[in-house]
Design a protein around this motif. Structure first.
Motif, PDB file in Angstrom:
ATOM      1  N   LEU A 104      19.601  -6.877 -62.597  1.00 53.78           N
ATOM      2  CA  LEU A 104      19.983  -5.715 -61.811  1.00 53.78           C
ATOM      3  C   LEU A 104      19.076  -5.572 -60.591  1.00 53.78           C
ATOM      4  O   LEU A 104      19.540  -5.344 -59.463  1.00 53.78           O
ATOM      5  CB  LEU A 104      19.878  -4.469 -62.688  1.00 53.78           C
ATOM      6  CG  LEU A 104      20.892  -3.370 -62.390  1.00 53.78           C
ATOM      7  CD1 LEU A 104      22.297  -3.903 -62.608  1.00 53.78           C
ATOM      8  CD2 LEU A 104      20.639  -2.170 -63.274  1.00 53.78           C
ATOM      9  N   ALA A 105      17.771  -5.751 -60.848  1.00 52.01           N
ATOM     10  CA  ALA A 105      16.808  -5.640 -59.747  1.00 52.01           C
ATOM     11  C   ALA A 105      17.088  -6.707 -58.691  1.00 52.01           C
ATOM     12  O   ALA A 105      17.035  -6.444 -57.480  1.00 52.01           O
ATOM     13  CB  ALA A 105      15.389  -5.778 -60.285  1.00 52.01           C
ATOM     14  N   LEU A 114      19.944  -5.772 -56.659  1.00 52.09           N
ATOM     15  CA  LEU A 114      19.575  -4.703 -55.727  1.00 52.09           C
ATOM     16  C   LEU A 114      18.801  -5.273 -54.535  1.00 52.09           C
ATOM     17  O   LEU A 114      19.053  -4.910 -53.388  1.00 52.09           O
ATOM     18  CB  LEU A 114      18.730  -3.653 -56.434  1.00 52.09           C
ATOM     19  CG  LEU A 114      19.540  -2.631 -57.236  1.00 52.09           C
ATOM     20  CD1 LEU A 114      18.622  -1.666 -57.952  1.00 52.09           C
ATOM     21  CD2 LEU A 114      20.465  -1.876 -56.296  1.00 52.09           C
ATOM     22  N   LEU A 144      21.064  -7.049 -52.255  1.00 56.02           N
ATOM     23  CA  LEU A 144      21.850  -6.064 -51.504  1.00 56.02           C
ATOM     24  C   LEU A 144      21.023  -5.475 -50.380  1.00 56.02           C
ATOM     25  O   LEU A 144      21.486  -5.361 -49.238  1.00 56.02           O
ATOM     26  CB  LEU A 144      22.311  -4.949 -52.437  1.00 56.02           C
ATOM     27  CG  LEU A 144      23.627  -5.219 -53.155  1.00 56.02           C
ATOM     28  CD1 LEU A 144      23.969  -4.064 -54.069  1.00 56.02           C
ATOM     29  CD2 LEU A 144      24.735  -5.413 -52.134  1.00 56.02           C
ATOM     30  N   ALA A 145      19.743  -5.136 -50.713  1.00 49.74           N
ATOM     31  CA  ALA A 145      18.879  -4.535 -49.703  1.00 49.74           C
ATOM     32  C   ALA A 145      18.674  -5.519 -48.550  1.00 49.74           C
ATOM     33  O   ALA A 145      18.758  -5.154 -47.372  1.00 49.74           O
ATOM     34  CB  ALA A 145      17.553  -4.141 -50.320  1.00 49.74           C
TER      35      ALA A 145
END
Lengths: 264, 502
Positions: free
Chosen positions: B342-343, B346, B349-350
């Motif tokens: 998940l990290a 993320l 995505l960032a």
């Protein structure tokens, strides 16, 4: 609860087997999971057209009242146009979701419901009102009129798409008044449809002419040798007996011959 | 009237519902009624067309006025069909004759414009009442009734809407090139064949609405008489009378036994029949339980649903394979992996967002068009900004220094600058061919010929790696100076703004 109000209070179809299969009626039955037939009395083009005319007049009146807004060149005209848009598209949706029918429909005793008799929701109302564009084609709801004439439940295209019905709505009837005649035991084995008819005779008899009342009562009481006012009194006595709840159906069910177990 | 055989459901209705019943009847019987209407109306239509003298509007008006003539057979047919005896196709003639034998004259004269026509027509056509009884019946029927008037008014409007709808559909569907139809002439009537088209469409609308109108009027009449005379009760009473009492439902043996028991009890203790129904509460409870145990009252429901693993099924083979400790570790590991993934997602995505924002900012900062006057580049090297005098001196210097190749390049650049100055700017990616065609389009013939030669030599230099002849370059340069000088003298204003831009 509007859904139950919109539905026939009796809600049942006691004489379903007695109606010939080809009989014509404007009732649409919807069977609930509990096995109860809800009777929805769908409304046809004439009364719906009148309701539409009333609604159009109301909207026109609002627009006429708002007409001075046009004197303000910028903001006023903008507000007027917004009002025009809202009246055209949101007025029916607002009233249908809020009260079940637009003022015009309510004036004529109509209600919009889903096909299963539940009150119409936002999405269905939006769909049926947006599709008025199609029903309006080529002018003055010609397509909607043809669709109403052809469809079994008088649905226009918007109703077909949204799964809605426009039905006659009558407020629940007041409980029948107690009959002021002494109860008399009716002949045994009256079917429930006939019992209902006898009750209806007692309730509606006052609006009939005395001669007609006697004529009707003689159909039932004639074989028992009663004529004229005596026959009327007899049938009303039976009605009082039935209305008191005694009935003549077996109130005491017999033990099941198959000897089923009680439920766990 | 044999009310037992009525093929529609008789019950007390509001008058609007009565009209709706008529619409339902018309839908079921539409084809025979439509056929019957045309059979009756067509002879009149042809006859009236003969005597109307070619005036479509008069013809239509006469047809409209005679409407009761074609509605009478429909009404008669509908009344027979309602009683369960639909006249067959072969009986059409008899139906029309019977209907026409009624007193139709008042309907055609002073009662033609009555707004309650469809509602009151059954008194004449179906009942055959005339004179004083008919008048009385009509008076009683139309007491406090407004729906019949609305029915007539709205049916006129329905006809008009259908007619206009048909017209508009026709006009919209016919291509403009095929035949020009003037809509205004069609609607208002301009005395051409369009009038007849319009009138025929109106006749079609008549024919569609007529069955509906007649049936709705008839149903209103039925509703009113049901209200006045309780026909529904008569039907219910007669039906019950003609069938044995218990034939309405099929009783099960238990019910039958109960019936006989009740019958016995009531005959024995006729004084107080109510006492039999009293029952001890406990006894009643067991009875209720027994009855509810019957499968008629039960129901079976198959439910498929998703449950979280490990919630209920402890004997799952996949779970038995692991010892509890290992399972805990595996679960921890899986959870950690999940959060890690998940990290990671993320983070990615960032990064994407940052990248996108950067791109956007750069795009926003960049001017909307590339820099104007960007000249073609040669082998990745942009030519110096060309100023004619400076170019001339530099080329001369290069030629004196025996650098023919550089001189040719500069001469070519000068030419391109000149070409660019005279017309739309050459794009940075323009090829030698593009430059050549540009020069031919913009320069006079002599200069264009010179440019052609320079470009030919430049091609040899650039692609063939052939060192140019210094004499040739000097000759070309002189020619160019000459052409340019001559042109400069013929120009009205030697200094133009584009030149400063160069």
């Amino acid at each position: 609860m509007r859904a139950t109000d919109a539905v026939e209070p009796c809600g049942g179809r006691p004489d379903a087997r007695r109606i010939p299969p080809s009989s014509i009626d404007t009732i649409r039955f919807h069977e609930t999971p509990e096995g109860i037939d809800l009777a929805l009395r769908v409304a046809g083009p004439v009364v719906r057209a009148l309701a539409l005319v009333i609604d159009v007049l109301i909207r026109l009146a609002i627009l006429v009242v708002a007409l001075p807004l046009l004197a303000l060149p910028g903001v006023g005209a903008g507000i007027f146009l917004l009002l025009l848009f809202g009246l055209e598209w949101l007025y029916p949706v607002f009233y249908e979701v809020r009260h079940g029918a637009t003022p015009g429909k309510r004036a004529l005793g109509l209600t919009v419901v889903h096909e299963d008799g539940t009150p119409v929701g936002l999405s269905a109302s939006l769909i049926r009102n947006l599709l008025r564009v199609v029903d309006f084609l080529p002018l003055l709801y010609a397509v909607g009129l043809v669709s109403c004439l052809v469809d079994r439940d008088f649905r226009r295209l918007g109703d077909l798409a949204a799964g809605t019905l426009v039905i006659h709505h009558t407020p629940p009837q007041p409980q029948a008044q107690g009959l002021d005649v002494p109860p008399r035991r009716p002949p045994p084995g009256l079917p429930s449809a006939l019992q209902q008819a006898i009750l209806a005779f007692a309730e509606r008899g006052r609006s009939l002419s005395p001669a007609r009342r006697g004529e009707l009562a003689e159909i039932l009481a004639g074989p028992h040798g009663l004529r004229g006012s005596a026959a009327v009194a007899a049938v009303e006595g039976w009605a009082a007996w039935i209305a008191s709840g005694a009935g003549d159906a077996p109130a005491l069910p017999q033990p099941n011959p198959r000897g089923a177990q009680p439920p766990p | 009237m044999q009310l037992d055989h009525v093929s529609s459901v008789l019950r007390p209705r509001r008058s609007w519902e009565g009209i709706d019943l008529g619409f339902a009847m018309a839908r079921v019987w539409f084809l025979p009624l439509w056929f019957l209407w045309w059979v009756t109306a067509l002879p009149y239509a042809l006859f009236l067309a003969l005597i109307s003298g070619g005036r479509a509007d008069l013809w239509l008006l006469a047809l409209w006025w005679c409407k009761p003539l074609y509605e009478a057979p429909l009404l008669f047919w509908a009344s027979r069909a309602l009683l369960g005896a639909q006249p067959p196709w072969s009986a059409t003639h008899a139906v029309v004759r019977t209907a026409m034998s009624r007193a139709l004259l008042p309907l055609l004269l002073w009662r033609r414009l009555s707004l309650r026509r469809a509602f009151l027509m059954p008194v004449t056509i179906v009942e055959g009442l005339r004179g004083e009884p008919g008048r009385q019946r009509r008076r009683v029927l139309s007491l406090h009734q407004s729906a019949p008037r609305w029915l007539t008014i709205l049916c006129y409007h329905f006809e008009a809407i259908l007619w206009l709808g048909l017209l508009l559909t026709l006009v919209f569907l016919i291509p403009r090139e095929l035949v020009r139809i003037d809509l205004a002439a069609l609607v208002l009537g301009a005395g051409s064949w369009l009038d007849w088209l319009s009138a025929l469409l109106y006749l079609l609308a008549f024919s569609v609405i007529a069955p509906v109108y007649v049936c709705a009027g008839f149903a209103l009449y039925l509703t009113r008489r049901t209200e006045l005379e309780a026909w529904d009760l008569e039907v219910a009473f007669r039906r019950a009378h003609s069938t044995p009492p218990t034939s309405g439902r099929v009783p099960r043996p238990g019910t039958l036994a109960g019936l006989t028991l009740i019958g016995l009890c009531t005959t024995l203790a006729s004084g107080d029949a109510m006492a039999v129904t009293k029952l001890d509460p406990d006894q009643a409870q067991t009875l209720i339980q027994e009855i509810l145990a019957d499968e008629d009252f039960g129901s079976r429901l198959d439910v498929t649903l998703w449950l979280p693993p490990g919630a209920t099924d402890a004997d799952n083979p996949a779970e038995r394979a692991w010892s509890p400790g290992v399972r805990t570790w595996m679960l921890l590991l899986a959870t950690a992996l999940k959060w890690l993934a998940l990290a990671l997602v993320l983070l990615i995505l960032a990064g994407l967002v940052v990248r996108l924002a950067h791109d956007w900012r750069r795009r926003l900062r960049r001017p909307p068009h590339p820099v104007p006057n960007a000249l073609p580049t040669w082998f990745g090297q942009a030519p110096d900004p060309v100023v004619p005098e400076e170019s001339a001196t530099r080329i001369r210097a290069l030629l004196d220094a025996e650098q023919a190749r550089a001189a040719l390049a500069r001469l070519y650049g000068w030419m391109l600058a000149e070409v660019s100055r005279l017309g739309p700017r050459l794009s940075p990616g323009a090829t030698e061919g593009d430059c050549l065609s540009g020069a031919r389009a913009r320069l006079p013939a002599a200069s264009a010929a010179l440019v052609t030669r320079v470009i030919a030599h430049w091609r040899l230099v650039a692609y063939g790696r052939r060192e140019p002849d210094a004499r040739l370059v000097r000759q070309l340069f002189d020619g160019w100076c000459q052409v340019l000088g001559r042109r400069e003298t013929t120009r009205a204003s030697p200094t133009t703004t584009p030149r400063t831009r160069l």
